[in-house]
Design a protein around this motif. Structure first.
Motif, short mmCIF file in Angstrom:
data_model
loop_
_atom_site.label_atom_id
_atom_site.label_comp_id
_atom_site.label_asym_id
_atom_site.label_seq_id
_atom_site.Cartn_x
_atom_site.Cartn_y
_atom_site.Cartn_z
N ASN A 122 0.82 -1.22 0.00
CA ASN A 122 0.00 0.00 0.00
C ASN A 122 0.86 1.27 0.00
OD1 ASN A 122 0.01 -1.56 2.62
ND2 ASN A 122 -0.40 0.47 3.46
N TYR A 123 2.19 1.11 0.11
CA TYR A 123 3.10 2.26 0.03
C TYR A 123 3.82 2.32 -1.31
CZ TYR A 123 2.22 2.66 4.98
OH TYR A 123 1.59 2.80 6.19
N LEU A 124 3.54 1.39 -2.20
CA LEU A 124 4.25 1.31 -3.47
C LEU A 124 3.29 1.49 -4.64
CD1 LEU A 124 6.53 -1.82 -2.82
CD2 LEU A 124 6.99 0.59 -2.30
N THR A 125 3.82 2.02 -5.73
CA THR A 125 3.03 2.08 -6.96
C THR A 125 2.88 0.68 -7.53
OG1 THR A 125 4.97 2.34 -8.37
CG2 THR A 125 3.97 4.37 -7.47
N ILE A 126 2.03 0.55 -8.53
CA ILE A 126 1.84 -0.75 -9.18
C ILE A 126 3.16 -1.25 -9.76
CG2 ILE A 126 0.68 -1.96 -11.08
CD1 ILE A 126 -1.65 0.07 -10.63
N GLU A 127 3.89 -0.37 -10.40
CA GLU A 127 5.17 -0.76 -10.99
C GLU A 127 6.16 -1.21 -9.93
OE1 GLU A 127 8.73 1.09 -13.85
OE2 GLU A 127 7.07 2.36 -13.19
N GLU A 128 6.24 -0.46 -8.83
CA GLU A 128 7.16 -0.82 -7.75
C GLU A 128 6.75 -2.14 -7.11
OE1 GLU A 128 8.42 3.66 -6.21
OE2 GLU A 128 6.59 2.72 -5.48
N MET A 129 5.47 -2.32 -6.86
CA MET A 129 4.99 -3.55 -6.28
C MET A 129 5.33 -4.75 -7.16
SD MET A 129 1.05 -4.73 -5.47
CE MET A 129 0.62 -4.80 -7.23
N THR A 130 5.15 -4.61 -8.47
CA THR A 130 5.44 -5.71 -9.39
C THR A 130 6.91 -6.09 -9.33
OG1 THR A 130 3.64 -4.97 -10.83
CG2 THR A 130 5.26 -6.46 -11.79
N LYS A 131 7.79 -5.10 -9.21
CA LYS A 131 9.23 -5.38 -9.10
C LYS A 131 9.54 -6.14 -7.81
CE LYS A 131 10.89 -1.43 -11.82
NZ LYS A 131 11.63 -0.14 -11.77
N VAL A 132 8.91 -5.75 -6.72
CA VAL A 132 9.16 -6.43 -5.45
C VAL A 132 8.64 -7.86 -5.49
CG1 VAL A 132 8.65 -6.45 -2.98
CG2 VAL A 132 9.18 -4.29 -4.12
N ILE A 133 7.46 -8.06 -6.04
CA ILE A 133 6.91 -9.42 -6.12
C ILE A 133 7.81 -10.31 -6.98
CG2 ILE A 133 4.97 -10.79 -6.97
CD1 ILE A 133 3.10 -8.60 -6.03
N SER A 134 8.33 -9.78 -8.08
CA SER A 134 9.25 -10.54 -8.92
C SER A 134 10.52 -10.89 -8.15
CB SER A 134 9.61 -9.74 -10.18
OG SER A 134 8.49 -9.55 -11.00
N LYS A 135 11.02 -9.94 -7.36
CA LYS A 135 12.21 -10.18 -6.55
C LYS A 135 11.97 -11.30 -5.54
CE LYS A 135 14.39 -6.55 -5.22
NZ LYS A 135 14.83 -5.31 -4.53
N VAL A 136 10.83 -11.21 -4.87
CA VAL A 136 10.49 -12.23 -3.88
C VAL A 136 10.38 -13.61 -4.53
CG1 VAL A 136 8.69 -13.03 -2.30
CG2 VAL A 136 9.38 -10.62 -2.28
N LYS A 137 9.73 -13.66 -5.70
CA LYS A 137 9.60 -14.95 -6.41
C LYS A 137 10.97 -15.57 -6.65
CE LYS A 137 8.00 -18.09 -9.46
NZ LYS A 137 9.24 -18.51 -10.12
N ASN A 138 11.93 -14.78 -7.06
CA ASN A 138 13.27 -15.27 -7.36
C ASN A 138 14.04 -15.67 -6.10
OD1 ASN A 138 12.95 -14.92 -10.14
ND2 ASN A 138 13.69 -12.80 -10.06
N LEU A 139 13.62 -15.17 -4.95
CA LEU A 139 14.31 -15.47 -3.70
C LEU A 139 13.72 -16.66 -2.96
CD1 LEU A 139 14.80 -11.82 -2.38
CD2 LEU A 139 16.65 -13.45 -2.84
N LEU A 140 12.63 -17.22 -3.46
CA LEU A 140 11.95 -18.32 -2.76
C LEU A 140 12.37 -19.68 -3.31
CD1 LEU A 140 8.32 -16.95 -2.34
CD2 LEU A 140 9.94 -17.48 -0.51
N ASN A 141 12.54 -20.63 -2.39
CA ASN A 141 12.75 -22.01 -2.77
C ASN A 141 11.49 -22.60 -3.37
OD1 ASN A 141 15.46 -22.49 -1.90
ND2 ASN A 141 14.76 -22.51 0.23
N LYS A 142 11.63 -23.63 -4.17
CA LYS A 142 10.47 -24.35 -4.68
C LYS A 142 9.63 -24.85 -3.51
CE LYS A 142 9.01 -28.11 -7.74
NZ LYS A 142 9.45 -29.20 -8.65
N GLY A 143 8.34 -24.66 -3.60
CA GLY A 143 7.44 -25.03 -2.52
C GLY A 143 7.26 -23.94 -1.48
N GLY A 144 8.06 -22.87 -1.59
CA GLY A 144 7.94 -21.77 -0.65
C GLY A 144 6.68 -20.95 -0.89
N THR A 145 6.24 -20.25 0.13
CA THR A 145 5.03 -19.44 0.03
C THR A 145 5.35 -17.97 0.24
OG1 THR A 145 4.53 -19.83 2.37
CG2 THR A 145 3.45 -21.26 0.74
N PHE A 146 4.56 -17.14 -0.40
CA PHE A 146 4.63 -15.69 -0.21
C PHE A 146 3.27 -15.23 0.26
CE2 PHE A 146 4.81 -11.33 -2.48
CZ PHE A 146 5.25 -10.72 -1.31
N ILE A 147 3.25 -14.58 1.41
CA ILE A 147 2.00 -14.09 2.00
C ILE A 147 2.12 -12.58 2.16
CG2 ILE A 147 0.53 -14.10 4.06
CD1 ILE A 147 1.59 -16.99 4.54
#
Length: 256
Positions: A122-147
């Motif tokens: 809620n503090y990020l623009t759509i573009e910024e949020m998308t970048k963070v979500i992509s970063k998190v995806k790349n940092l997670l192990n297979k089977g990992g969850t993002f909440i």
């Protein structure tokens, strides 16, 4: 004309008002317990906390048995509070760093087992949020969850600007207010308000960002609100919000 304060300035100024060892903020009752519930068994797991604030949720994750916590937040004062509290409690498995979630790269490990972002987007623009979500995806192990949790997109347009939670949407509507910043406040049970803000998005933006990041499965989505348990605990505090959608929780898993 007065320019709006940066998010970092807002949280540096009110860091002490967020520091707590027990539930006190509205969302400590209505949202954060749901994050702990959704993450499940994390015994020995390495957790990434994006937008960790003063470390309240990360400390609860350690209580649940997490192997380690790494938290990032743009507010130096919030991180200072997190480090002080962790040190006082001898929480050696907690590590915190000051950094912008969009650009931060100094992670202590290549992969994490799970990640959370509690009221970060809620503090990020759509573009910024998308970048963070992509970063998190790349940092997670297979089977990992993002909440992650966000204010409910409808809330600013459903409630008057009165306690214990609101956002100011001005003359904006649900559709023409996209990527616009709405200032707001959320209250503590002791009657003290803290400033919050929401860069408005609708549900489609969250789903699109997850898809662009490479998540292959649909997220589990929960709309969070005041419950009867909250009303029984403190009817004066919680009843003004009864029946309103307050927050949304998304949970998505890495399957590849």
């Amino acid at each position: 004309m007065n320019l709006p304060l940066s998010t970092e300035t807002i949280y540096n100024k009110q860091a002490r008002s967020w520091n707590r060892s027990e539930k006190i903020l509205l969302s400590d009752f209505t949202a954060r317990p749901k994050v702990l519930e959704a993450i499940g068994d994390i015994s020995g797991k390495n957790i990434l906390d994006m937008g960790c604030g003063e470390g309240y949720v990360s400390r609860m994750l350690l209580d649940k048995g997490a192997g380690s916590i790494f938290g990032v937040d743009s507010s130096s004062e919030m991180i200072s509070q997190a480090k002080k509290t962790a040190s006082a409690g001898n929480l050696t498995k907690a590590e915190y760093a000051v950094g912008n979630a969009v650009t931060f790269t100094e992670f202590p490990r290549d992969k994490f087992d799970h990640a959370i972002a509690v009221f970060l987007f809620n503090y990020l623009t759509i573009e910024e949020m998308t970048k963070v979500i992509s970063k998190v995806k790349n940092l997670l192990n297979k089977g990992g969850t993002f909440i992650f949790t966000v204010p409910h997109p409808c809330l600013p347009f459903m409630r008057e600007e009165v306690p214990p939670f609101y956002f100011q949407h001005g003359n904006m509507t649900y559709l023409d207010g996209i990527d616009q910043t709405f200032e707001g406040k959320i209250w503590r049970r002791d009657g003290k308000p803290v400033s919050v803000r929401c860069v408005h998005k609708n549900f489609s933006h969250y789903f699109e960002a997850l898809a662009q990041a490479g998540f292959k499965s649909l997220p589990t989505v929960q709309e969070l609100s005041v419950t009867q348990e909250h009303l029984d605990l403190d009817p004066d505090f919680f009843s003004p919000l009864a029946g309103y959608p307050l927050h949304v929780l998304f949970k998505v898993q890495v399957n590849d």
